[in-house]
Design a protein around this motif. Structure first.
Motif, PDB file in Angstrom:
ATOM      1  N   VAL A 123      -6.977  -5.378   8.279  1.00  0.00           N
ATOM      2  CA  VAL A 123      -7.214  -4.963  10.013  1.00  0.00           C
ATOM      3  C   VAL A 123      -6.083  -6.675  11.010  1.00  0.00           C
ATOM      4  O   VAL A 123      -7.001  -7.581  10.660  1.00  0.00           O
ATOM      5  N   VAL A 173      -4.812  -1.457  12.285  1.00  0.00           N
ATOM      6  CA  VAL A 173      -5.673  -1.676  10.690  1.00  0.00           C
ATOM      7  C   VAL A 173      -4.957  -0.379   9.508  1.00  0.00           C
ATOM      8  O   VAL A 173      -4.421   0.657  10.474  1.00  0.00           O
ATOM      9  N   ASP A 217     -10.677  -1.842   4.343  1.00  0.00           N
ATOM     10  CA  ASP A 217      -9.496  -1.257   5.858  1.00  0.00           C
ATOM     11  C   ASP A 217      -8.754  -2.619   5.741  1.00  0.00           C
ATOM     12  O   ASP A 217      -9.888  -3.815   5.865  1.00  0.00           O
ATOM     13  N   PHE A 256     -15.176  -1.638  10.727  1.00  0.00           N
ATOM     14  CA  PHE A 256     -14.172  -0.990   9.750  1.00  0.00           C
ATOM     15  C   PHE A 256     -14.564  -1.509   8.604  1.00  0.00           C
ATOM     16  O   PHE A 256     -15.134  -2.060   7.939  1.00  0.00           O
ATOM     17  N   ARG A 257     -14.424  -0.727   6.962  1.00  0.00           N
ATOM     18  CA  ARG A 257     -14.717  -0.648   6.137  1.00  0.00           C
ATOM     19  C   ARG A 257     -13.913  -1.593   5.612  1.00  0.00           C
ATOM     20  O   ARG A 257     -13.204  -2.446   5.759  1.00  0.00           O
ATOM     21  N   LEU A 263     -10.568   9.570   8.866  1.00  0.00           N
ATOM     22  CA  LEU A 263     -10.066   8.338  10.155  1.00  0.00           C
ATOM     23  C   LEU A 263     -10.731   7.818  10.724  1.00  0.00           C
ATOM     24  O   LEU A 263     -11.115   7.048  11.598  1.00  0.00           O
ATOM     25  N   THR A 305      -7.536   7.366   2.767  1.00  0.00           N
ATOM     26  CA  THR A 305      -8.082   7.628   4.175  1.00  0.00           C
ATOM     27  C   THR A 305      -6.842   8.602   4.487  1.00  0.00           C
ATOM     28  O   THR A 305      -5.922   7.993   4.968  1.00  0.00           O
ATOM     29  N   GLU A 315       0.773  -0.857   0.209  1.00  0.00           N
ATOM     30  CA  GLU A 315       0.323  -0.103   0.050  1.00  0.00           C
ATOM     31  C   GLU A 315       0.783   1.654   0.080  1.00  0.00           C
ATOM     32  O   GLU A 315       0.929   1.972  -0.466  1.00  0.00           O
ATOM     33  N   ALA A 329      -5.662   1.268   6.307  1.00  0.00           N
ATOM     34  CA  ALA A 329      -6.922   2.298   5.426  1.00  0.00           C
ATOM     35  C   ALA A 329      -6.361   3.114   4.582  1.00  0.00           C
ATOM     36  O   ALA A 329      -6.279   3.749   4.736  1.00  0.00           O
TER      37      ALA A 329
END
Length: 610
Positions: A516, A526, A514, A510-511, A536, A531, A462, A528
């Motif tokens: 976790v 987490v 995301d 959490f969406r 957040l 974001t 990421e 994210a």
């Protein structure tokens, strides 16, 4: 008839004097001798016919044995036994027919030995083929012993036929000589006798010329290639009737021998065509297996469902060209067959269908409809379907999926479909096992959240993505406040229960985008993507409040409420690519939250400045 002609001659001799009697006696003697010669001529015809029949039967048996050895078709083998029996029987009859001629009889005995020897070799080779030892049978045939015996049989038959034809020619010459003597006796008689005998001779000549002419004409037609030419009509005498009958029988045998030879040639041609077709079929199947091998290797290497679907879409149309279809894979959690890949322009509903809606899965075998009303239509196909094929994909009795094909599967394509189904089912099972093993390596066994290894891999990915796109990336680090209290007061099982309850709440709050993870002990992280910390923080605050309202229970025992502290940090371009600095920043914010009294969230100052 000969009898009526003799009667006329006797009447003339009785009316005439002793000369007529002498002349009649002479004519009678000549007639008897002619009858004997004609009988021997018929005997020679029988010898010729029997020898030819023995040779023809032996060739039929040889053709049947070779056809059976080459094609393994039992129809060829059925002609071997009767033909060998006929050959042995005819060779024995030749010995009997030639007892009057010592030289011919010796040849017939030698021929009988050769025919029996060739028949024994053919019968032994045919027995090997009947027992399934076709290789030994072909080796025995290729050894050449049979060819040598047949050459000896041909030579011996030719010698016998040549001598017998010579005897027949001598006997025919004797008949013609007797005819000339008869003619002279008639000519040298008295004028009245000459006149009467001229009438008798004329009648006799006509009686002979007509059947002989008919026989010569038929022989000419036969020599010209008209195999159906036969002697018909009245011959005027028993001898000519027998001669005509013998000739017709010989012509029939010749026609049958030619027909058998043509049939054997046609059978060999058909066998060659069948072998050629089988070779083409094997070549096509080899190409299909090669394609399936390439597909299997790629499916074994696939890591995601999308990769597996892409491989299916590329290779299935090559194995089953011009047949649209779809692959439905069984989703255990929903108990549905969901579409994974489609090809050939076929569109499929994304919702899937239940296993009981497919008759192939109900029966555990192929289910297809070739034409309207030919069988029950699966509910998932729809009532309007008039031709389709469902192939179940099973492994150990468990439903893996179903292969739906819109069209009719021909005989050759059934082989392709069977191998294709086995490859796809095996690949799906392997893919499911690989996914299960990967889940075990990236999941924490207690909470079901992603573990630290997966955290590190995902965070690096990421961060690389954020550095390329410039999108924000925020990390939340949190832990359970006073977690040691649960272990001390209620035991480690109670602590595990607290961890599982909190993990479930984090996963739910959490969406989906995301990530976790359980960082270790009572700490969680987490990730994210896309974001920033300011956006957040509102969601994290909702999570914190929701957790603070939880009451954890272990069976009938209440463990009390739980609170958590949260630290947020956002990635900045100056940070390292491995995520160490980002995690440290989030951990520092978490430490600040702990220090400020717990049950709160703190944002890294650098994230606030951004």
């Amino acid at each position: 008839m000969v009898g009526s002609l003799s009667h006329r001659i006797v009447l003339l001799c009785a009316a005439l004097a002793g000369l007529i009697v002498i002349l009649a006696g002479a004519l009678l003697t000549v007639t008897v001798q002619m009858h004997n010669d004609l009988g021997w001529l018929d005997h020679s015809s029988r010898v010729l016919r029997t020898a030819n029949h023995a040779l023809g039967s032996l060739r039929v048996a040889e053709s049947g044995q070779r056809g059976f050895t080459l094609t393994h078709n039992p129809d060829f083998a059925r002609a071997v036994g009767p033909a060998l029996a006929a050959a042995r029987r005819d060779s024995a009859e030749l010995v009997t027919l030639t007892t009057d001629n010592g030289e011919q009889n010796e040849r017939a005995r030698q021929l009988q030995v050769l025919v029996n020897g060739r028949a024994d070799t053919l019968e032994a080779t045919a027995n090997l083929a009947r027992r399934g030892a076709f290789d030994q049978a072909r080796q025995a045939t290729a050894a050449g012993r049979g060819l040598e015996l047949m050459q000896l049989v041909d030579a011996k038959v030719n010698d016998l036929l040549l001598d017998e034809r010579a005897l027949a020619g001598d006997r025919m010459a004797a008949v013609e000589q007797l005819l000339r003597v008869t003619r002279w006796l008639v000519i040298l008689g008295t004028p009245l006798t000459l006149l009467m005998l001229a009438l008798v001779a004329r009648s006799l000549i006509l009686r002979i010329r007509r059947p002989v002419g008919a026989m010569l004409a038929v022989m000419g037609d036969l020599g010209a290639g008209q195999r159906h030419a036969r002697i018909s009509g009245e011959m005027g005498s028993r001898e000519f009737e027998r001669l005509a009958s013998g000739y017709n029988a010989m012509a029939d045998e010749l026609q049958r021998a030619v027909a058998n030879q043509a049939e054997a040639a046609e059978n060999l041609r058909a066998a060659n065509a069948a072998l050629s077709h089988n070779a083409d079929t094997l070549r096509e199947r080899g190409e299909v297996i090669e394609i399936l091998g390439g597909m299997a290797h790629r499916m074994q290497a696939a890591r995601t469902d999308d990769e597996l679907a892409a491989i299916i879409r590329v290779f299935v149309p090559r194995v089953l060209p011009q047949i649209p279809g779809a692959l439905f894979v069984h989703n255990n959690s929903r108990n549905l067959l969901v579409p994974t890949a489609t090809w050939g322009g076929l569109e499929s509903e994304q919702t899937g269908f239940a296993p009981e809606e497919c008759w192939a899965l109900r029966r555990g075998q192929s289910h297809y409809v070739d034409e309207p009303g030919s069988d029950i239509v699966c509910p998932h196909v729809g009532a309007g379907a008039d031709h389709y094929h469902c192939e179940p994909l099973l492994a150990g009795g468990e439903v893996i999926g179903v292969l739906y094909l819109k069209g009719t599967i021909g005989t050759e394509n059934r082989f392709r479909l069977a191998v294709l189904s086995e490859n796809i089912a095996s690949a799906l099972v392997n893919h499911r096992l690989q996914r299960g093993l990967r889940e075990q390596t990236i999941r924490d066994p207690l909470t079901g959240l992603f573990n630290r290894r997966y955290l590190e891999e995902t965070l690096a990915l990421e961060m690389a993505r954020a550095s390329r796109s410039g999108a924000p990336l925020t990390v939340v680090m949190c832990d359970i406040d006073h977690f040691k209290r649960f272990n001390d007061e209620f035991g480690h099982d109670a602590g595990d229960q607290v961890l599982q309850t909190v993990a479930a709440e984090l996963r739910r709050r959490f969406r989906d985008g995301d990530v976790v993870c359980r960082f270790g002990g009572e700490e969680f992280v987490v990730i994210a993507p896309a974001t920033d910390a300011n956006v957040l923080s509102a969601r994290v605050e909702e999570v914190r409040q929701a957790i603070s309202l939880l009451t954890v229970r272990q069976g009938e025992r209440a463990l009390g409420s739980v609170t958590m502290s949260f630290g947020l940090a956002t990635w900045a371009p100056g940070m390292d690519r491995e995520g160490i600095a980002l995690l440290k920043a989030a951990d520092a914010a978490l430490y600040a939250a702990k220090r400020d009294g717990r049950n709160r969230l703190v944002i890294d100052p650098q994230a606030l400045a951004a």
